[in-house]
Scaffold this motif. Structure first.
Motif, PDB file in Angstrom:
ATOM      1  N   LEU A  13      80.336   3.786  38.905  1.00  0.00           N
ATOM      2  CA  LEU A  13      78.802   2.669  38.554  1.00  0.00           C
ATOM      3  C   LEU A  13      79.043   1.673  37.320  1.00  0.00           C
ATOM      4  CD1 LEU A  13      75.355   2.716  37.879  1.00  0.00           C
ATOM      5  CD2 LEU A  13      76.021   4.545  36.423  1.00  0.00           C
ATOM      6  N   SER A  14      80.316   2.644  36.823  1.00  0.00           N
ATOM      7  CA  SER A  14      80.921   0.925  35.549  1.00  0.00           C
ATOM      8  C   SER A  14      81.311  -0.507  36.773  1.00  0.00           C
ATOM      9  CB  SER A  14      81.800   1.176  34.574  1.00  0.00           C
ATOM     10  OG  SER A  14      82.843   1.293  35.391  1.00  0.00           O
ATOM     11  N   GLN A  15      81.584  -0.056  37.789  1.00  0.00           N
ATOM     12  CA  GLN A  15      82.199  -1.199  38.697  1.00  0.00           C
ATOM     13  C   GLN A  15      80.755  -2.265  38.537  1.00  0.00           C
ATOM     14  OE1 GLN A  15      84.684  -0.021  40.990  1.00  0.00           O
ATOM     15  NE2 GLN A  15      86.515  -0.416  40.436  1.00  0.00           N
ATOM     16  N   VAL A  16      80.136  -1.701  39.443  1.00  0.00           N
ATOM     17  CA  VAL A  16      78.244  -1.962  39.761  1.00  0.00           C
ATOM     18  C   VAL A  16      77.958  -2.370  38.697  1.00  0.00           C
ATOM     19  CG1 VAL A  16      76.411  -1.308  40.701  1.00  0.00           C
ATOM     20  CG2 VAL A  16      78.272  -0.004  41.761  1.00  0.00           C
ATOM     21  N   GLU A  17      78.265  -2.324  37.730  1.00  0.00           N
ATOM     22  CA  GLU A  17      77.097  -3.038  36.498  1.00  0.00           C
ATOM     23  C   GLU A  17      78.226  -4.147  36.304  1.00  0.00           C
ATOM     24  OE1 GLU A  17      77.506   0.075  33.724  1.00  0.00           O
ATOM     25  OE2 GLU A  17      75.434   0.854  34.488  1.00  0.00           O
ATOM     26  N   LEU A  18      79.308  -4.051  36.040  1.00  0.00           N
ATOM     27  CA  LEU A  18      80.239  -5.779  35.515  1.00  0.00           C
ATOM     28  C   LEU A  18      79.680  -6.434  36.625  1.00  0.00           C
ATOM     29  CD1 LEU A  18      82.768  -6.476  34.267  1.00  0.00           C
ATOM     30  CD2 LEU A  18      84.065  -5.721  35.004  1.00  0.00           C
ATOM     31  N   ALA A  19      80.086  -5.601  38.279  1.00  0.00           N
ATOM     32  CA  ALA A  19      79.411  -6.731  39.675  1.00  0.00           C
ATOM     33  C   ALA A  19      78.400  -7.422  39.053  1.00  0.00           C
ATOM     34  CB  ALA A  19      80.023  -6.214  40.243  1.00  0.00           C
ATOM     35  N   THR A  20      76.973  -7.233  38.759  1.00  0.00           N
ATOM     36  CA  THR A  20      76.077  -7.432  38.782  1.00  0.00           C
ATOM     37  C   THR A  20      75.531  -8.264  37.245  1.00  0.00           C
ATOM     38  OG1 THR A  20      75.039  -5.406  39.449  1.00  0.00           O
ATOM     39  CG2 THR A  20      73.763  -6.629  38.263  1.00  0.00           C
ATOM     40  N   ALA A  21      76.394  -7.974  36.326  1.00  0.00           N
ATOM     41  CA  ALA A  21      76.664  -8.517  35.457  1.00  0.00           C
ATOM     42  C   ALA A  21      76.789  -9.897  35.463  1.00  0.00           C
ATOM     43  CB  ALA A  21      77.232  -7.852  34.141  1.00  0.00           C
ATOM     44  N   GLU A  22      78.051 -10.318  36.477  1.00  0.00           N
ATOM     45  CA  GLU A  22      79.481 -11.332  36.751  1.00  0.00           C
ATOM     46  C   GLU A  22      77.744 -11.896  37.254  1.00  0.00           C
ATOM     47  OE1 GLU A  22      82.754  -9.744  38.194  1.00  0.00           O
ATOM     48  OE2 GLU A  22      83.445  -9.407  36.622  1.00  0.00           O
ATOM     49  N   TRP A  23      77.322 -11.886  38.506  1.00  0.00           N
ATOM     50  CA  TRP A  23      76.365 -12.315  39.236  1.00  0.00           C
ATOM     51  C   TRP A  23      75.488 -13.341  38.187  1.00  0.00           C
ATOM     52  CZ3 TRP A  23      71.468 -12.456  39.880  1.00  0.00           C
ATOM     53  CH2 TRP A  23      71.008 -12.799  41.225  1.00  0.00           C
ATOM     54  N   VAL A  24      74.548 -12.098  37.714  1.00  0.00           N
ATOM     55  CA  VAL A  24      74.235 -12.487  37.064  1.00  0.00           C
ATOM     56  C   VAL A  24      74.557 -14.649  36.155  1.00  0.00           C
ATOM     57  CG1 VAL A  24      71.971 -11.869  34.473  1.00  0.00           C
ATOM     58  CG2 VAL A  24      72.248 -10.369  36.812  1.00  0.00           C
ATOM     59  N   ASP A  25      74.941 -13.821  35.191  1.00  0.00           N
ATOM     60  CA  ASP A  25      76.677 -15.114  34.637  1.00  0.00           C
ATOM     61  C   ASP A  25      76.122 -15.884  35.308  1.00  0.00           C
ATOM     62  OD1 ASP A  25      77.566 -15.580  32.121  1.00  0.00           O
ATOM     63  OD2 ASP A  25      79.134 -15.995  33.637  1.00  0.00           O
ATOM     64  N   TRP A  26      76.241 -15.812  36.522  1.00  0.00           N
ATOM     65  CA  TRP A  26      76.798 -16.811  37.836  1.00  0.00           C
ATOM     66  C   TRP A  26      76.127 -17.838  37.488  1.00  0.00           C
ATOM     67  CZ3 TRP A  26      74.736 -17.219  42.237  1.00  0.00           C
ATOM     68  CH2 TRP A  26      74.480 -18.282  43.278  1.00  0.00           C
ATOM     69  N   TYR A  27      75.123 -17.019  37.873  1.00  0.00           N
ATOM     70  CA  TYR A  27      73.012 -17.746  38.656  1.00  0.00           C
ATOM     71  C   TYR A  27      72.926 -18.167  37.593  1.00  0.00           C
ATOM     72  CZ  TYR A  27      68.442 -17.173  41.009  1.00  0.00           C
ATOM     73  OH  TYR A  27      67.630 -17.397  41.469  1.00  0.00           O
ATOM     74  N   ASN A  28      72.760 -18.054  36.357  1.00  0.00           N
ATOM     75  CA  ASN A  28      72.248 -18.522  35.234  1.00  0.00           C
ATOM     76  C   ASN A  28      72.569 -19.249  34.304  1.00  0.00           C
ATOM     77  OD1 ASN A  28      69.770 -17.249  34.833  1.00  0.00           O
ATOM     78  ND2 ASN A  28      70.565 -15.316  34.116  1.00  0.00           N
ATOM     79  N   HIS A  29      73.906 -19.553  34.304  1.00  0.00           N
ATOM     80  CA  HIS A  29      75.298 -20.427  33.497  1.00  0.00           C
ATOM     81  C   HIS A  29      75.840 -21.799  34.962  1.00  0.00           C
ATOM     82  CE1 HIS A  29      74.012 -18.450  29.550  1.00  0.00           C
ATOM     83  NE2 HIS A  29      74.128 -17.585  30.246  1.00  0.00           N
ATOM     84  N   ARG A  30      76.708 -21.155  35.987  1.00  0.00           N
ATOM     85  CA  ARG A  30      77.311 -21.913  36.575  1.00  0.00           C
ATOM     86  C   ARG A  30      76.084 -22.607  37.822  1.00  0.00           C
ATOM     87  NH1 ARG A  30      80.194 -19.106  33.714  1.00  0.00           N
ATOM     88  NH2 ARG A  30      79.706 -16.660  35.124  1.00  0.00           N
ATOM     89  N   ARG A  31      75.278 -21.747  38.349  1.00  0.00           N
ATOM     90  CA  ARG A  31      74.756 -22.391  39.320  1.00  0.00           C
ATOM     91  C   ARG A  31      73.987 -23.744  39.189  1.00  0.00           C
ATOM     92  NH1 ARG A  31      68.898 -21.022  41.914  1.00  0.00           N
ATOM     93  NH2 ARG A  31      68.908 -20.247  39.735  1.00  0.00           N
ATOM     94  N   LEU A  32      73.961 -24.373  39.700  1.00  0.00           N
ATOM     95  CA  LEU A  32      73.486 -25.656  39.517  1.00  0.00           C
ATOM     96  C   LEU A  32      72.338 -25.783  40.759  1.00  0.00           C
ATOM     97  CD1 LEU A  32      76.526 -28.446  40.666  1.00  0.00           C
ATOM     98  CD2 LEU A  32      75.626 -27.352  38.116  1.00  0.00           C
ATOM     99  N   HIS A  33      71.194 -25.861  40.128  1.00  0.00           N
ATOM    100  CA  HIS A  33      69.683 -25.584  40.880  1.00  0.00           C
ATOM    101  C   HIS A  33      69.492 -27.406  41.906  1.00  0.00           C
ATOM    102  CE1 HIS A  33      65.528 -24.704  41.469  1.00  0.00           C
ATOM    103  NE2 HIS A  33      65.741 -23.387  41.091  1.00  0.00           N
TER     104      HIS A  33
END
Length: 70
Positions: A22-42
């Motif tokens: 579960l901790s690996q799933v939580e980390l992967a989710t947090a990394e994706w949210v960080d990318w989605y909000n901070h690095r993804r060009l919209h």
């Protein structure tokens, strides 16, 4: 249509899962949210990350706060 949808859902059970805890799933989710909000060009907001667009919006729409020290 319904049959194809059901078959698609059922096929997901055969996919390999890269996370082992579960901790690996939580980390992967947090990394994706960080990318989605901070690095993804919209594209709809001028090809900038959402966080940058929001910061620019608030800088333009709010008056600077003046503080005084005594």
């Amino acid at each position: 249509m319904e049959t194809r949808f059901r078959e698609r859902i059922e096929s997901w059970h055969d996919l390999p899962v890269p996370w082992k805890s579960l901790s690996q799933v939580e980390l992967a989710t947090a990394e994706w949210v960080d990318w989605y909000n901070h690095r993804r060009l919209h594209g709809e907001i001028g090809h900038v990350p959402p966080v940058e667009y929001e910061a620019n919006h608030y800088m333009k729409s709010t008056k600077p706060q003046v503080t005084t020290t005594i």
